[in-house]
Design a protein around this motif. Sequence first.
Motif, PDB file in Angstrom:
ATOM      1  N   GLN A  82       0.852  -1.179   0.000  1.00  9.62           N
ATOM      2  CA  GLN A  82       0.000   0.000   0.000  1.00  9.62           C
ATOM      3  C   GLN A  82       0.894   1.237   0.000  1.00  9.62           C
ATOM      4  O   GLN A  82       2.004   1.209   0.542  1.00  9.62           O
ATOM      5  CB  GLN A  82      -0.904   0.017   1.242  1.00  9.62           C
ATOM      6  N   ILE A  83       0.418   2.314  -0.611  1.00 12.35           N
ATOM      7  CA  ILE A  83       1.204   3.549  -0.659  1.00 12.35           C
ATOM      8  C   ILE A  83       1.263   4.182   0.733  1.00 12.35           C
ATOM      9  O   ILE A  83       0.238   4.312   1.403  1.00 12.35           O
ATOM     10  CB  ILE A  83       0.596   4.527  -1.684  1.00 12.35           C
ATOM     11  N   ASP A  84       2.482   4.553   1.147  1.00  8.23           N
ATOM     12  CA  ASP A  84       2.689   5.245   2.416  1.00  8.23           C
ATOM     13  C   ASP A  84       2.396   6.732   2.189  1.00  8.23           C
ATOM     14  O   ASP A  84       3.104   7.390   1.427  1.00  8.23           O
ATOM     15  CB  ASP A  84       4.137   5.051   2.882  1.00  8.23           C
ATOM     16  N   PRO A  85       1.366   7.279   2.824  1.00 11.16           N
ATOM     17  CA  PRO A  85       0.988   8.673   2.549  1.00 11.16           C
ATOM     18  C   PRO A  85       2.047   9.692   2.935  1.00 11.16           C
ATOM     19  O   PRO A  85       2.033  10.823   2.437  1.00 11.16           O
ATOM     20  CB  PRO A  85      -0.294   8.857   3.383  1.00 11.16           C
ATOM     21  N   HIS A  86       2.978   9.330   3.818  1.00 14.26           N
ATOM     22  CA  HIS A  86       4.023  10.265   4.243  1.00 14.26           C
ATOM     23  C   HIS A  86       5.267  10.164   3.348  1.00 14.26           C
ATOM     24  O   HIS A  86       5.848  11.185   2.970  1.00 14.26           O
ATOM     25  CB  HIS A  86       4.406   9.996   5.699  1.00 14.26           C
ATOM     26  N   PRO A  96       5.010  10.892  -1.303  1.00  8.86           N
ATOM     27  CA  PRO A  96       5.254  12.200  -1.928  1.00  8.86           C
ATOM     28  C   PRO A  96       6.740  12.561  -2.010  1.00  8.86           C
ATOM     29  O   PRO A  96       7.168  13.233  -2.950  1.00  8.86           O
ATOM     30  CB  PRO A  96       4.505  13.173  -1.000  1.00  8.86           C
TER      31      PRO A  96
END
Length: 492
Positions: free
Chosen positions: A166-170, A173
Amino acid sequence: MKAVIYARYSSDNQREESIEGQIRECTAYCEKNDIIILQTYIDRALSAKTDNRPDFQRMIKDSAKGLFDVIIVWKLDRFARNRYDSAHYKAQLRKNGVKVLSATENISEGPEGIILESLLEGMAEYYSAELSEKVIRGHTENALKCMYNGGTPTFGYMINEQKHYQIDPHAAPIVLEIFKRYDQGATVKEIRDWMNEIHVGTRNGKPITLNFVMYILHNRRYIGEYSYRNIITPNGIPAIVPEELFDRVQRRLERNKRAPARHKAEDDYLLTTKLFCGTCGAMMVGECGTSSAQGRKYHYYRCVNSKKRKTCTAKHKSVRKQPIEDAVINAVIARIMDDNFVEYIADAVMNIQSKENSTSSILEKQQAEIERGINNLLNAVQMGMVSTSIKQRLDELEEAKRDVEFRIAQEKIDKPLLSREDVIFWMHRFRKLDMSTLKDRKQLVDSFVNSVTIYDDYILITFNYKEGETTLSFSDIESSDLNSNGGPKKTR
């Protein structure tokens, strides 16, 4: 008996504590059997399926010195999990008079012990092969479902309870920003410094390194590509970086890989930090310039005082790179091709070793004195002079002898001596270097040249050994390019 302990653990879920446990049980075995431990060899996070283990190879090499009689292992699978390696190295150890003993497996010396040892080694190899097969099978099943297979998760992703990416939101970016910055012209070093400035670290909390940034820029996982061994699944995981941006970054990485390194010219100057101006004593540094008339590029060394402070009054403020380097290389080759010089170096090394190894000399003298004392007491006993005091003194001398022998063995392991043949063999290696390659020329200069000083009328080469100097006149050097009083003027 004198022994060494060999301890090892592989990378599969084992830690430093397992080493401590192995050493503890091996030490207890030695104490129980009155075996003296000289040293411990340890390989951490290395599999026994391969013999490419640094301390294992060092132990095998040390066995030829006759310093120890046995190698103690916790179990035989610590020594090897490959029957060929086990048989090969045990044969080599037997040749050197060394046996391998297991501290926890009771193996007798008779024929049945040979059968048991072979059985244990075969079981260890079978266990290793079966474990590897099971791990690969499990990982393959996970890979077909694009699932996480263990290890440190890729920066920018996190793993959910179903072991999917899953993409790590922190962190995601930051990964995208890294690709954008590099695409817009930022260097890897600038990106690393930026990440450290905003206090972004690795998953282990360590500072960002150049290798970490390069790993991110090359990782195809960021465009959603999942891969394991020969299984590749496009769009198998969520993408962080657009594919067209990733492709542009790869093209720029390839261009920069082929482009000359920024400091390549600096590295190519063999005499950097070794070349000095004889007039002012300043260091001469490598420079490159282009002739305004012909556009030809020139490489030369120049006195730093003539460039910055303009205080140097030397006749030769700069000298062409190729002639001076060739002159130094030829002077070194003339030395190493001379058999008398090779013998001189071998004698010098032997002399230095004998002076530095004073501890061993003192211990050997003590050993000789103790043995004389023991022989005198034994002669007295043979003549009928038997008493309690003589027996007590004999026991004391025997104990002192064992102690000195132990210290001598430790000294030989800690400070191994080079033989004269080793030194001569090492010197002859330099005769086979290829002087057309930068690597071999640099090795020759670094090994033998201490300094090169440019005077008005001659060049003084000082070598890395006592009284090692050679003087060359400018006429001795074939190229007249050396007689340049300044570097070429640079075009705008």
